[in-house]
Design an enzyme around this catalytic site. Structure first.
Site, PDB file in Angstrom:
ATOM      1  N   ARG A 108       0.844  -1.197   0.000  1.00 35.55           N
ATOM      2  CA  ARG A 108       0.000   0.000   0.000  1.00 35.55           C
ATOM      3  C   ARG A 108       0.873   1.237   0.000  1.00 35.55           C
ATOM      4  O   ARG A 108       1.958   1.247   0.586  1.00 35.55           O
ATOM      5  CB  ARG A 108      -0.851   0.069   1.276  1.00 35.55           C
ATOM      6  N   SER A 176       6.535  -5.616   6.962  1.00 37.62           N
ATOM      7  CA  SER A 176       5.883  -6.609   7.825  1.00 37.62           C
ATOM      8  C   SER A 176       6.664  -7.921   7.956  1.00 37.62           C
ATOM      9  O   SER A 176       6.122  -9.019   7.696  1.00 37.62           O
ATOM     10  CB  SER A 176       4.480  -6.899   7.291  1.00 37.62           C
ATOM     11  N   ASP A 229       4.416  -3.682  10.882  1.00 46.13           N
ATOM     12  CA  ASP A 229       3.000  -3.311  10.717  1.00 46.13           C
ATOM     13  C   ASP A 229       2.258  -3.199  12.053  1.00 46.13           C
ATOM     14  O   ASP A 229       1.386  -2.350  12.234  1.00 46.13           O
ATOM     15  CB  ASP A 229       2.265  -4.278   9.765  1.00 46.13           C
TER      16      ASP A 229
END
Ligand code: BGC
Length: 498
Positions: A108, A176, A229
């Protein structure tokens, strides 16, 4: 009656008897096969059983392992990684910030505009794309060039290619995977998880790799923070509600972080000069305890994975794996009986059944279970009777219920460690009054599994109340943080500037 007629009649009787015999034998055989499938289901239910007593043992084990991981490097399967995040966003931050998030399945990019008060948080231009699968085992250069290229395109859409403020754009990189940090903006990759396999990247500084790729493309951006994350989700949670002290991600992978007192991080005493607290990235995916209910399907899944003997907890509770556990059970049922019709070779293909399909089957509320029929058809299993479709739903339920309940035990373990579980906790210097006075505690939760799979979420929340009891659970608030990992890390950059 003539002799011939008698012989015919006798032959007809014999034929009728043998047809009836065949039918009876078939019925007996098919009942036996159904029974063997029911046996497989029963065995699965027993193997996945999570009565509250067992969950409490997992809670205790989690709290104990947290202590061990904080006491010494390598002291536990829980790495309890330092993040160098001492302060979380307060709500007074101002400016425009960017975030890039490399997750397990998606990446993202977004821009956040902050106006100096909590209510002024404008999230702009969120881009969400699946990570092209060839990148997962490419090279670090290919991966980072791709990310830099995607950022470039994102920025081009803004117009003039230079920052609107006339200064370098400040970027948060949410990564992440497990990283050993040396500061809030640098750290090396410890290992890959969730199917990524770019071995030459292990040991490399992740923020530097991205910065080099950005410079190569002439992008006017500065990688200001590198965060997990979970840390992003905690930051967004805290920004909205300062009682947020724990964040958990249930997505392709799973992990948790929380706010710890620096003096409790024994392994780093002397190194950490700042008093107060620090966010600790637990990397709980690697948690293990003999109290975890493990089945032969889990053992096989682990042995055949790209990271055997690693991330045992993650493999029982996260989105990447739930679908494959269900697939393995259905495969075994189809091999030991013909209730799924002629065996489908597709079913033998690892990861062909995704967790979002498991959720769609589990939550299929059509009377004839049409969604289940459709998904099974995609797996090469056509036209099975309703009772077989019901059986598949039951398998999804057993696997997801175990995952949700174990996830709850993990959260309760953290609450126990920090003395927010209503009990004595594992004290480590906590004062009695601190333990006894139950504080409101917010747990920020993110990730596609939690957001999109209602039954998982419900099983988790129900088990949390069961473990903590009604009284204590009134003080524990679980809050969903949509896109928290990305938005929160941009807020963290902002808080460093203010
Ligand atoms: C990674 C963690 C991450 C989690 C959730 C795990 O596989 O090791 O760093 O936080 O997935 O995305």
């Amino acid at each position: 009656m003539g002799k011939v007629a008698v012989a015919f009649a006798a032959a007809a009787v014999v034929a009728a008897c043998s047809v009836a015999g065949v039918m009876v034998r078939r019925r007996v055989k098919s009942r036996r096969k159904w029974r063997s499938v029911v046996e497989i289901l029963k065995e699965l239910e027993e193997g996945c059983d999570t009565p509250v007593g067992r969950l409490r043992q997992v809670v205790d084990a989690m709290a104990v392992e947290m202590h061990a991981g904080l006491a010494s490097e390598g002291g536990s399967k829980l790495k309890m990684l330092l993040t160098f995040v001492h302060h979380l966003p307060q709500g007074t931050e101002k400016g425009t910030y960017y975030a890039l998030h490399l997750g397990g399945t998606y990446f993202r990019i977004l821009r956040v505009l902050l106006g100096g008060e909590r209510s002024y948080l404008d999230v702009q231009d969120v881009e969400r794309h699946p990570i092209p699968s060839h990148l997962m085992n490419s090279t670090s250069e290919v991966l980072f060039n791709f990310l830099a290229f995607s950022l470039e395109r994102f920025i081009e859409k803004e117009g003039d290619g230079s920052s609107s403020q006339g200064v370098k754009r400040e970027l948060a990189f949410t990564f992440s995977f497990p990283v050993k940090h040396s500061s809030i903006s640098s750290g090396v990759l410890i290992k890959w998880t969730k199917g990524f396999e770019i071995s030459e990247m292990v040991g490399k500084d992740i923020a530097e790799c991205l910065q080099v790729a950005l410079n190569r493309r002439g992008l006017d951006m500065h990688v200001a923070v590198l965060v997990n994350d979970t840390v992003g989700a905690l930051s967004l949670g805290y920004y909205h509600d300062p009682d947020t002290v724990v964040a958990v991600v249930f997505g392709t992978g799973s992990n948790a972080c929380y706010l710890e007192r620096t003096d409790a991080i024994i392994k780093s005493q002397g190194l950490l000069t700042t008093s107060g607290s620090m966010v600790v990235n637990m990397e709980w995916g690697n948690f293990w305890s003999s109290h975890l209910p493990r089945t032969s399907y889990d053992i096989d899944l682990d042995a055949e994975s790209s990271n055997p003997n690693d991330m045992g907890f993650e493999k029982m509770i996260s989105g990447m794996y739930l679908g494959d556990i269900v697939r393995r059970v259905i495969l075994r049922m189809s091999q030991e009986s013909d209730i799924f019709g002629p065996s489908s070779s597709l079913l033998s293909e690892p990861y062909v059944l995704r967790t979002n399909s498991v959720s769609a089957m589990h939550e299929d509320d059509t009377p004839e279970l049409q969604e289940v029929a459709r998904i099974l058809k995609d797996l090469g299993v056509a036209e099975v009777p309703l009772k077989v479709r019901k059986l598949v739903v039951k398998v999804c339920d057993v696997v997801t219920r175990r995952a949700g309940r174990l996830a709850a035990a993990g959260i309760a373990g953290i609450l126990k460690k920090i003395g927010r579980d209503g009990g004595g906790g594992i004290t480590s210097g906590r004062s009695r009054s601190e333990i006894q006075m139950q504080k409101r505690t917010v747990v920020a939760v993110e990730g596609g599994l939690y957001m999109n799979y209602t039954m998982f979420r419900e099983y988790m929340e129900e088990a949390l109340v069961e473990i903590l009891g009604e009284d204590v659970s009134q003080y524990v608030v679980v809050k969903a943080m949509e896109d928290g990992s990305s938005i929160g890390s941009a807020l963290l950059v902002a808080s460093l500037q203010s």
